[in-house]
Design a protein around this motif. Structure first.
Motif, PDB file in Angstrom:
ATOM      1  N   LYS A   1       0.834  -1.192   0.000  1.00  0.00           N
ATOM      2  CA  LYS A   1       0.000   0.000   0.000  1.00  0.00           C
ATOM      3  C   LYS A   1       0.876   1.253   0.000  1.00  0.00           C
ATOM      4  N   GLY A   2       0.530   2.217  -0.811  1.00  0.00           N
ATOM      5  CA  GLY A   2       1.256   3.486  -0.813  1.00  0.00           C
ATOM      6  C   GLY A   2       2.518   3.494  -1.645  1.00  0.00           C
ATOM      7  N   MET A   3       2.914   2.324  -2.232  1.00  0.00           N
ATOM      8  CA  MET A   3       4.129   2.324  -3.047  1.00  0.00           C
ATOM      9  C   MET A   3       3.762   2.726  -4.467  1.00  0.00           C
ATOM     10  N   THR A   4       3.760   4.029  -4.714  1.00  0.00           N
ATOM     11  CA  THR A   4       3.474   4.511  -6.058  1.00  0.00           C
ATOM     12  C   THR A   4       4.705   4.286  -6.918  1.00  0.00           C
ATOM     13  N   ALA A   5       4.561   4.514  -8.219  1.00  0.00           N
ATOM     14  CA  ALA A   5       5.659   4.219  -9.140  1.00  0.00           C
ATOM     15  C   ALA A   5       6.940   4.916  -8.712  1.00  0.00           C
ATOM     16  N   PHE A   6       6.846   6.190  -8.292  1.00  0.00           N
ATOM     17  CA  PHE A   6       8.074   6.923  -7.973  1.00  0.00           C
ATOM     18  C   PHE A   6       8.471   6.789  -6.502  1.00  0.00           C
ATOM     19  N   ARG A   7       7.900   5.791  -5.831  1.00  0.00           N
ATOM     20  CA  ARG A   7       8.439   5.430  -4.520  1.00  0.00           C
ATOM     21  C   ARG A   7       8.995   4.011  -4.549  1.00  0.00           C
ATOM     22  N   MET A   8       9.090   3.423  -5.747  1.00  0.00           N
ATOM     23  CA  MET A   8       9.663   2.080  -5.840  1.00  0.00           C
ATOM     24  C   MET A   8      11.181   2.189  -5.760  1.00  0.00           C
ATOM     25  N   PRO A   9      11.817   1.187  -5.149  1.00  0.00           N
ATOM     26  CA  PRO A   9      13.281   1.165  -5.158  1.00  0.00           C
ATOM     27  C   PRO A   9      13.804   1.100  -6.594  1.00  0.00           C
ATOM     28  N   ILE A  10      15.008   1.662  -6.801  1.00  0.00           N
ATOM     29  CA  ILE A  10      15.595   1.687  -8.142  1.00  0.00           C
ATOM     30  C   ILE A  10      15.785   0.278  -8.688  1.00  0.00           C
ATOM     31  N   LEU A  11      16.115  -0.673  -7.826  1.00  0.00           N
ATOM     32  CA  LEU A  11      16.315  -2.037  -8.297  1.00  0.00           C
ATOM     33  C   LEU A  11      15.032  -2.586  -8.923  1.00  0.00           C
ATOM     34  N   VAL A  12      13.882  -2.167  -8.402  1.00  0.00           N
ATOM     35  CA  VAL A  12      12.613  -2.642  -8.970  1.00  0.00           C
ATOM     36  C   VAL A  12      12.396  -2.028 -10.352  1.00  0.00           C
ATOM     37  N   TRP A  13      12.741  -0.751 -10.493  1.00  0.00           N
ATOM     38  CA  TRP A  13      12.691  -0.126 -11.826  1.00  0.00           C
ATOM     39  C   TRP A  13      13.591  -0.883 -12.792  1.00  0.00           C
ATOM     40  N   ALA A  14      14.785  -1.223 -12.319  1.00  0.00           N
ATOM     41  CA  ALA A  14      15.723  -1.955 -13.182  1.00  0.00           C
ATOM     42  C   ALA A  14      15.144  -3.315 -13.552  1.00  0.00           C
ATOM     43  N   ALA A  15      14.467  -3.952 -12.576  1.00  0.00           N
ATOM     44  CA  ALA A  15      13.898  -5.271 -12.858  1.00  0.00           C
ATOM     45  C   ALA A  15      12.829  -5.176 -13.939  1.00  0.00           C
ATOM     46  N   ILE A  16      12.033  -4.106 -13.904  1.00  0.00           N
ATOM     47  CA  ILE A  16      11.004  -3.936 -14.940  1.00  0.00           C
ATOM     48  C   ILE A  16      11.649  -3.737 -16.304  1.00  0.00           C
ATOM     49  N   ALA A  17      12.662  -2.861 -16.336  1.00  0.00           N
ATOM     50  CA  ALA A  17      13.320  -2.585 -17.617  1.00  0.00           C
ATOM     51  C   ALA A  17      13.921  -3.866 -18.186  1.00  0.00           C
ATOM     52  N   THR A  18      14.615  -4.627 -17.326  1.00  0.00           N
ATOM     53  CA  THR A  18      15.221  -5.884 -17.748  1.00  0.00           C
ATOM     54  C   THR A  18      14.171  -6.860 -18.247  1.00  0.00           C
ATOM     55  N   SER A  19      13.063  -6.932 -17.493  1.00  0.00           N
ATOM     56  CA  SER A  19      12.061  -7.945 -17.819  1.00  0.00           C
ATOM     57  C   SER A  19      11.369  -7.633 -19.135  1.00  0.00           C
ATOM     58  N   LEU A  20      11.211  -6.331 -19.454  1.00  0.00           N
ATOM     59  CA  LEU A  20      10.615  -5.990 -20.745  1.00  0.00           C
ATOM     60  C   LEU A  20      11.456  -6.571 -21.867  1.00  0.00           C
ATOM     61  N   ILE A  21      12.781  -6.552 -21.693  1.00  0.00           N
ATOM     62  CA  ILE A  21      13.660  -7.098 -22.732  1.00  0.00           C
ATOM     63  C   ILE A  21      13.562  -8.612 -22.775  1.00  0.00           C
ATOM     64  N   THR A  22      13.699  -9.262 -21.607  1.00  0.00           N
ATOM     65  CA  THR A  22      13.707 -10.731 -21.639  1.00  0.00           C
ATOM     66  C   THR A  22      12.359 -11.271 -22.116  1.00  0.00           C
ATOM     67  N   LEU A  23      11.286 -10.588 -21.756  1.00  0.00           N
ATOM     68  CA  LEU A  23       9.959 -11.075 -22.149  1.00  0.00           C
ATOM     69  C   LEU A  23       9.804 -11.109 -23.663  1.00  0.00           C
ATOM     70  N   THR A  24      10.302 -10.081 -24.333  1.00  0.00           N
ATOM     71  CA  THR A  24      10.003  -9.970 -25.759  1.00  0.00           C
ATOM     72  C   THR A  24      11.163 -10.407 -26.646  1.00  0.00           C
ATOM     73  N   ALA A  25      12.338  -9.791 -26.438  1.00  0.00           N
ATOM     74  CA  ALA A  25      13.418  -9.997 -27.403  1.00  0.00           C
ATOM     75  C   ALA A  25      13.945 -11.420 -27.396  1.00  0.00           C
ATOM     76  N   THR A  26      13.881 -12.100 -26.236  1.00  0.00           N
ATOM     77  CA  THR A  26      14.403 -13.471 -26.151  1.00  0.00           C
ATOM     78  C   THR A  26      13.789 -14.374 -27.216  1.00  0.00           C
ATOM     79  N   GLN A  27      12.525 -14.099 -27.567  1.00  0.00           N
ATOM     80  CA  GLN A  27      11.870 -14.944 -28.562  1.00  0.00           C
ATOM     81  C   GLN A  27      12.594 -14.916 -29.907  1.00  0.00           C
ATOM     82  N   LEU A  28      13.265 -13.800 -30.197  1.00  0.00           N
ATOM     83  CA  LEU A  28      13.918 -13.692 -31.501  1.00  0.00           C
ATOM     84  C   LEU A  28      15.166 -14.554 -31.580  1.00  0.00           C
ATOM     85  N   ILE A  29      15.954 -14.642 -30.494  1.00  0.00           N
ATOM     86  CA  ILE A  29      17.123 -15.531 -30.535  1.00  0.00           C
ATOM     87  C   ILE A  29      16.621 -16.970 -30.572  1.00  0.00           C
TER      88      ILE A  29
END
Lengths: 614, 254
Positions: A255-283
């Motif tokens: 509760k109360g954890m808005t997007a800009f109160r998330m830890p930076i590591l969680v932001w990094a995890a989202i960015a990373t996961s967007l890549i692994t979710l989609t681009a991995t299919q091409l390799i």
């Protein structure tokens, strides 16, 4: 011992082996009935090995029981919400749905793979110390060199998954991942994948390097197919893990954890996961196409049939370039996470850092062809890809600026974890600065396929992944085990590894600029590189020694380490506000976020609070 | 759940199907008579939009599911997000195949039987129509309508697989389009094969849902399995909406 034999891991591996054999025999029988060739250089024929490998992976799932709950659902029955894990070490070799156990399973697997991949490097590094061939054949050199690359890459992907699996639910105050069963499956699919990959050693190896470009990969021994299948299978671990992390951060935050109160590591995890979710299919797709080209003569990459090998490179790099951001973004997240703790100052430019992770990931989708400047692709593509690549330096620069500004005038404490953070920043800076010469077409044509590239990417991966990974282990080891790691051994590890590593990669870049080609087993003594190679080999062994000290430290600390009491590092993050080791259900009382995550040193500021009466 | 009554929902399904059928027929006509590639792309995109909105209910991703992380509605919404993320991932496989097709063959196409292509396309489209009816019936607690809809979907789905693997592949091979003859043949078999693999997995999901549904596992309030199977099935249709023109309609014959 009985516990070992009845574990999911051992049962799965036995079933995989049997499934492999049964599948291969099945194809061999059919070929016999059809009057085709039944036996080949490596006993079975290539289709038999491939089909058997596929059956083996399915058998692994059956044997390990990782699909059990899903079968219950398919039968229309309810599966229990939680499974009780055994108390001791057995839970790490059995199927567990607890994200903390799975995170540790990933991390241990990663350490195993990094040691295996590193040992391959030591073998061929020794060979390279002198010109001429001393003890390796060309085929063995190529196989070890290729396997070093891909085993390290999978080891890193698995390690990234380990760090994120363990930490993301804790950092967002969740009880577990959004899909615990999928999470377990994501881990366990990597295991048969790794077995397939390593089996290529016994099946003639492969000599293409980790990139597996056709036409060479369309001709290499059967080991090539095991490489493709192994990477494809382990790739699913990335895809499904990324899916789970995105769903978890979007749906399970406290509760109360808005997007800009998330830890930076969680932001990094989202960015990373967007890549692994989609681009991995091409390799995965590009590898499948080569496999079918080998098995059925389908001419995707065969110019004689109207195919085009350049297409493979486009599909391959569409994943494999963003993949390096998968390696480094979580590591950079760890750096941003730890610096404020040890400097006792607020993180500088929080929103910019959060956005820079997404920025790197998104720009990363548009740069792949900079790996192909010398490949003969259409020339008009070169300049746009050069500029998009140089653009990556902007969000990365944002991160560096923030780190430096956070360190500025801070009271810096330097336990081992922080040493690795600072080391990571320095090494990643070297990796980053040696990037633009490769991105610029004019200089890249000189540097392509030289040791300069090898030095460049070892710096980026060590600075972006390996150093922060060690920092994360030194920092969160007490959280996972309830015991601290030994600081003296940790400092020896750091001060041995860092200078040795810098020597190694700086020399790589130097001889690369002077013309040392990469991926070759032998070089002309008249080039004058022999002394450099000797020093590099010695540096390689010093790094190995430091890793050995690290492993000794881990095993010693698990049993005899100093007990970790309370909030060891005086962190604001919620996982340090509860006892170590982390309780099974994570947070007994639900969390509420009431302030900014990194306001270190500000009087009266508060980040999270437990809601006591539910 | 939905506020409209079942008759309205079913009527909407019919109207959408008529639009899709007319567009498919127009597509065929445009390809054969005019051959305007941009127009074909626009029509495919419109069809996909219709399926995404009216059959797959993509807007449900945006529905409010409250704050209670343990409620059924919250968990279902999380499952829905997971499924759509998987479809996003999967669409990169099919996108990659489309890229490979246009990279290698550009605006040429292998000699395939266009009428046969239109027939299997119609069969798959019709199966999506019945899938939508089955899901709508379950949402309103009509188990009989659900079973009829799923059985019709299953039969048509099987018909599609039989049409592609049993009729289309042999006839293509008879025309000289074999997997190993050239890049065009390789692309044709890879694209249809990868799609057929997804149709077969979809059929397996449908059989599971049919078995559970007829045994009373699902209800109007709780039927995530039905919704997931339906969305997946429509996704397989969406893929074919792009693959069909890419293989049968766009480009000149080689």
């Amino acid at each position: 011992m009985k516990k070992l034999y009845s574990s999911a891991l051992v049962r799965g591996l036995i079933w995989q082996f049997i499934g492999w054999l049964v599948g291969a025999l099945f194809v061999t029988l059919i070929r016999l009935l059809m009057g085709l060739k039944t036996l080949d250089t490596f006993f079975f024929t290539e289709p038999a090995w491939v089909f058997g490998g596929f059956v083996g992976v399915l058998s692994f799932f059956a044997g390990s029981g990782v699909l059990h709950d899903w079968f219950l659902w398919a039968k229309g029955e309810e599966a229990p919400e939680h499974h009780e894990d055994p108390a001791g070490w057995e839970k790490y070799i059995n199927v567990s749905l607890d994200h903390k156990v799975i995170g540790i399973q990933y991390t241990l697997t990663s350490l195993f793979l990094l040691v295996v991949g590193g040992s391959f490097a030591l073998i061929f590094r020794t060979e390279l110390a002198q010109p001429g061939l001393q003890f390796l054949t060309l085929q063995w050199y190529n196989t070890l060199m290729s396997l070093h690359g891909i085993v390290m890459i999978i080891g890193i992907l698995v390690g990234v998954a380990g760090v994120m699996n363990y930490l993301v639910p804790l950092l967002i105050g969740a009880q577990d991942m959004a899909f615990p069963r999928l999470n377990a499956f994501s881990y366990w699919i990597a295991v048969p994948g790794v077995v397939l990959l390593l089996s290529s050693l016994a099946l003639g190896g492969f000599d293409t390097g980790w990139t597996g470009y056709p036409p060479l990969s369309a001709r290499a021994p059967v080991g090539m197919q095991m490489f493709f299948m192994g990477v494809f299978t382990s790739g699913w671990s990335s895809v499904l893990g990324g899916l789970n992390l995105i769903a978890t951060t979007l749906r399970m935050r406290a509760k109360g954890m808005t997007a800009f109160r998330m830890p930076i590591l969680v932001w990094a995890a989202i960015a990373t996961s967007l890549i692994t979710l989609t681009a991995t299919q091409l390799i995965g797709l590009s590898f499948q196409l080569v496999m079918f080209q080998r098995l059925l003569g389908m001419g995707f990459f065969d110019p004689a049939k109207g195919g085009d090998p350049i297409l493979f490179q486009h599909m391959f790099w569409f994943y494999s370039h963003p993949a390096v951001y998968v390696f480094v973004l979580p590591g950079l997240g760890v750096i941003s996470e730890l610096i404020p703790v040890f400097v006792r100052k607020p993180l500088y430019g929080y929103r910019w850092i959060a956005m820079s992770s997404l920025g790197i990931a998104l720009v990363g989708f548009l740069v792949w062809a900079h790996h192909m400047f010398a490949s003969g692709m259409n020339q008009y593509l070169q300049v746009p890809f050069m500029y998009s690549t140089l653009l990556v330096a902007v969000p990365t620069g944002v991160k560096f600026f923030s780190w430096v500004a956070t360190l500025w005038k801070g009271k810096i404490e330097t336990p081992t974890a922080m040493l690795f953070v600072i080391g990571g920043i320095v090494v990643f800076l070297l990796g980053g600065l040696s990037g633009p010469p490769n991105a610029t077409v004019a200089t890249d044509l000189h540097l392509t396929d030289t040791y300069f590239i090898v030095g460049h990417f070892h710096d980026t991966i060590f600075g972006g992944y390996v150093f922060p990974f060690f920092a994360a282990i030194y920092y969160w080891f007490p959280k996972a085990t309830g015991r601290r790691m030994n600081e003296t051994l940790g400092k020896i590890h750091f001060w041995l590894m860092t200078p040795a590593f810098l020597t190694l990669t700086l020399l790589m870049m130097r001889i690369g600029m002077l013309g040392m080609r990469r991926r070759i087993a032998d070089y002309d003594p008249a080039l004058g590189f022999t002394a450099y190679h000797v020093v590099m080999t010695i540096s390689g062994f010093l790094i190995a020694l430091s890793i050995l000290i690290f492993l000794i430290n881990i095993f010693r600390s698990m049993k005899q380490g100093e007990k970790a009491e309370g909030n060891l590092w005086n962190s604001r993050s919620p996982e340090w506000q509860v006892p170590s080791p982390m309780p099974v259900q994570n947070y007994v009382h639900p969390l509420e976020v009431v302030g900014e995550p990194y306001d270190y040193g500000l009087l009266g500021s508060e980040y999270t609070r437990f809601i006591e009466d539910k | 759940m939905e506020h409209n009554n079942i008759a309205d929902v079913l009527r909407q399904g019919i109207v959408v199907f008529i639009f899709l059928a007319v567009l498919t027929a127009l597509e065929f006509f445009v390809a054969v008579a005019i051959g305007a590639v941009p127009l074909l792309i626009v029509m495919a995109v419109v069809k996909v939009g219709l399926v995404l909105y009216y059959y797959m209910h993509i807007y449900r991703l945006n529905e409010d599911s409250g704050d209670d992380h343990h409620s059924l509605i919250y968990k279902t919404a999380t499952n829905r997000l997971g499924l759509w993320l998987f479809l996003l991932s999967d669409s990169f496989v099919f996108g990659g195949l489309l890229v490979a097709r246009f990279y290698l063959l550009s605006l040429t196409r292998p000699p395939l039987n266009q009428t046969l292509g239109l027939i299997v396309t119609s069969v798959l489209l019709l199966s999506s129509f019945f899938m939508n009816r089955a899901e709508a019936s379950m949402e309103h607690g009509d188990r009989k309508g659900f079973v009829i809809g799923i059985v019709a979907t299953l039969v048509l789905g099987l018909g599609f697989v039989a049409g592609v693997l049993g009729v289309e592949w042999p006839s293509a091979i008879a025309e000289g389009v074999t997997p190993s003859v050239n890049a065009a043949g390789a692309i044709f078999f890879m694209m249809t094969g990868m799609h057929a693999l997804h149709v077969v997995t979809g059929l397996i999901f449908l059989s599971i849902v049919l078995r559970n549904g007829s045994r009373g596992v699902y209800s109007a309030e709780k039927h995530w399995g039905v919704e997931a199977a339906a969305v997946y099935w429509h996704f397989v249709d969406v893929v074919w909406i792009f693959f069909y023109p890419a293989l049968y309609l766009i480009g000149r014959l080689i």
